[in-house]
Design a protein around this motif. Sequence first.
Motif, PDB file in Angstrom:
ATOM      1  N   ARG A  62       0.809  -1.217   0.000  1.00 22.97           N
ATOM      2  CA  ARG A  62       0.000   0.000   0.000  1.00 22.97           C
ATOM      3  C   ARG A  62       0.840   1.264   0.000  1.00 22.97           C
ATOM      4  O   ARG A  62       0.305   2.367   0.113  1.00 22.97           O
ATOM      5  N   TYR A  63       2.169   1.103  -0.115  1.00 18.28           N
ATOM      6  CA  TYR A  63       3.020   2.296  -0.135  1.00 18.28           C
ATOM      7  C   TYR A  63       2.712   3.164  -1.354  1.00 18.28           C
ATOM      8  O   TYR A  63       2.712   4.394  -1.275  1.00 18.28           O
ATOM      9  N   GLY A  64       2.469   2.525  -2.486  1.00 22.30           N
ATOM     10  CA  GLY A  64       2.184   3.261  -3.713  1.00 22.30           C
ATOM     11  C   GLY A  64       1.593   2.331  -4.754  1.00 22.30           C
ATOM     12  O   GLY A  64       1.484   1.113  -4.541  1.00 22.30           O
ATOM     13  N   TYR A  65       1.228   2.910  -5.887  1.00 22.15           N
ATOM     14  CA  TYR A  65       0.467   2.156  -6.886  1.00 22.15           C
ATOM     15  C   TYR A  65       0.986   2.450  -8.291  1.00 22.15           C
ATOM     16  O   TYR A  65       1.633   3.473  -8.534  1.00 22.15           O
ATOM     17  N   ASP A 118      -1.155  -2.532  -7.013  1.00 25.89           N
ATOM     18  CA  ASP A 118      -0.440  -2.060  -5.840  1.00 25.89           C
ATOM     19  C   ASP A 118       1.054  -2.294  -6.030  1.00 25.89           C
ATOM     20  O   ASP A 118       1.491  -2.761  -7.087  1.00 25.89           O
ATOM     21  N   ILE A 156      -8.371   5.606  -4.153  1.00 31.94           N
ATOM     22  CA  ILE A 156      -6.971   6.035  -4.108  1.00 31.94           C
ATOM     23  C   ILE A 156      -6.831   7.325  -4.918  1.00 31.94           C
ATOM     24  O   ILE A 156      -7.429   7.469  -5.980  1.00 31.94           O
ATOM     25  N   THR A 157      -6.008   8.243  -4.427  1.00 30.96           N
ATOM     26  CA  THR A 157      -5.788   9.494  -5.143  1.00 30.96           C
ATOM     27  C   THR A 157      -4.637   9.352  -6.127  1.00 30.96           C
ATOM     28  O   THR A 157      -3.765   8.481  -5.976  1.00 30.96           O
ATOM     29  N   ALA A 211      -2.133  11.123  -6.367  1.00 31.18           N
ATOM     30  CA  ALA A 211      -0.858  11.411  -5.701  1.00 31.18           C
ATOM     31  C   ALA A 211      -0.166  10.150  -5.205  1.00 31.18           C
ATOM     32  O   ALA A 211       1.048  10.148  -4.987  1.00 31.18           O
ATOM     33  N   LYS A 212      -0.912   9.077  -5.031  1.00 28.98           N
ATOM     34  CA  LYS A 212      -0.329   7.817  -4.554  1.00 28.98           C
ATOM     35  C   LYS A 212       0.219   6.955  -5.703  1.00 28.98           C
ATOM     36  O   LYS A 212       0.799   5.899  -5.452  1.00 28.98           O
ATOM     37  N   VAL A 213       0.038   7.391  -6.931  1.00 28.08           N
ATOM     38  CA  VAL A 213       0.515   6.624  -8.087  1.00 28.08           C
ATOM     39  C   VAL A 213       1.994   6.923  -8.318  1.00 28.08           C
ATOM     40  O   VAL A 213       2.391   8.070  -8.456  1.00 28.08           O
ATOM     41  N   LEU A 214       2.796   5.855  -8.384  1.00 27.48           N
ATOM     42  CA  LEU A 214       4.243   6.002  -8.537  1.00 27.48           C
ATOM     43  C   LEU A 214       4.685   6.049  -9.991  1.00 27.48           C
ATOM     44  O   LEU A 214       5.771   6.544 -10.294  1.00 27.48           O
ATOM     45  N   HIS A 242      11.195   9.001  -5.154  1.00 29.25           N
ATOM     46  CA  HIS A 242      10.294   9.573  -6.152  1.00 29.25           C
ATOM     47  C   HIS A 242      11.073  10.324  -7.214  1.00 29.25           C
ATOM     48  O   HIS A 242      12.021  11.041  -6.940  1.00 29.25           O
TER      49      HIS A 242
END
Length: 408
Positions: free
Chosen positions: A81-84, A101, A141-142, A144-147, A402
């Motif tokens: 769940r750290y990023g997507y 995920d 999920i927003t 902003a969480k997409v890597l 990032h």
Amino acid sequence: MKRTRNPVVPDVRQISRSTILRQIYLGKSMSRQKLSQYSGLSSATITNVVVELLEEGIVIESGLEASQGGRPRSILTINPRYGYFIGVDIGETFIRIQLFDLALHKLSSIAYPQVLDENRPEQAVQFICQGAEAVLAEVGITLAKVLGVGIGVGGLVERDEQIAAYVPSWGWQSVPLVSLLETYFPMPIYLDNAAKAMAHAESLFGAGQWSKHIAVLLVGTGIGAGIIADDSLYRGVSNNAGEWGHTTIELNGRLCRCGGYGCLEAYAGAPGIIGRLREVAPQSSLLQSNDQERIIAAIVEAARNGDPAAIGVLKDTAHYLGAGIANLINLFNPQVIILSGWVGLEIGEYILSELHRFVARYALKRLFSATRIELSHLGQDAVVMGAAAFTLEQFLAVAGRHNSSSLK
């Protein structure tokens, strides 16, 4: 005295982070002691980097394992769940968008049908943006969480001064797809050929796991191949290796949409299969639809029910594909050949035994004996999963830090 530039000093800290992160990811879960054994890094480096990764939330402690004569050791695992990641497959009959995920588990999916004559870049961008909003909203999920965003497209992808897609059958000439999407996606975007994405996915998660030499065949409206040699994608000088569908299978043969004659795609791609049925049975009820996918599915069903025209068409298709696969075996000597793509998946089970027979006829015997032929384990998700996996690879390479630039 002439001054020289200082050599670039590698970021040792980042290399250590990347090494540890990759070991944890590939090992699924791992203790600090095993990390030290497998990575070759010192216990002190492991301890310092793991503390960072735990504080940042990229890694979590997921349990304990027994140790001989000492305290139980904590197990480290990637935090899913750290990023997507968003994966996109721009096909000729659909655009599929999926959300994954960090462990590359599929969370949500949506697909939009495409009309073959209307595959405009602006339309693709609209579908991708709309689809991304839909899959994110479905799981709350927003953006902003997409890597990262990975995209596979059924055409040539070149990486000169800017990343550009070439799909002549759609009228795409040097389309800067990444640039068109950057205003919507403020995170790394990776664009590559669909067959390469498919090969990447099959090698990591599908029928190609544990094999170093793989050929993954994308058989759909068009035909391509992703080649993996010594565990690495074979790209060629301009990133366009694998245009297997445009190898000549019939001298002075049918006109292909690429402008050449006798290409494998003209015989074993969806239009070629449908065209063959139209030649042998022009009045066939199977030809009443204008939908390629429906016609191919109907041909397979009719063949199973004993329709002689459908049986003959699929046997011809197996013959052409078999000769083409034999050429790949003779050229690349792979351990495994994986048949995929929507046409490959539709007809694969029916033609597999005939396909083996024709491949054996044309391939060198020693090479053929070292190769197995399988159907895709990932199905229709292969391209989109491979595209997402490209962004995951970059995330691991930059050690989970990032990076807002486009991925190359």
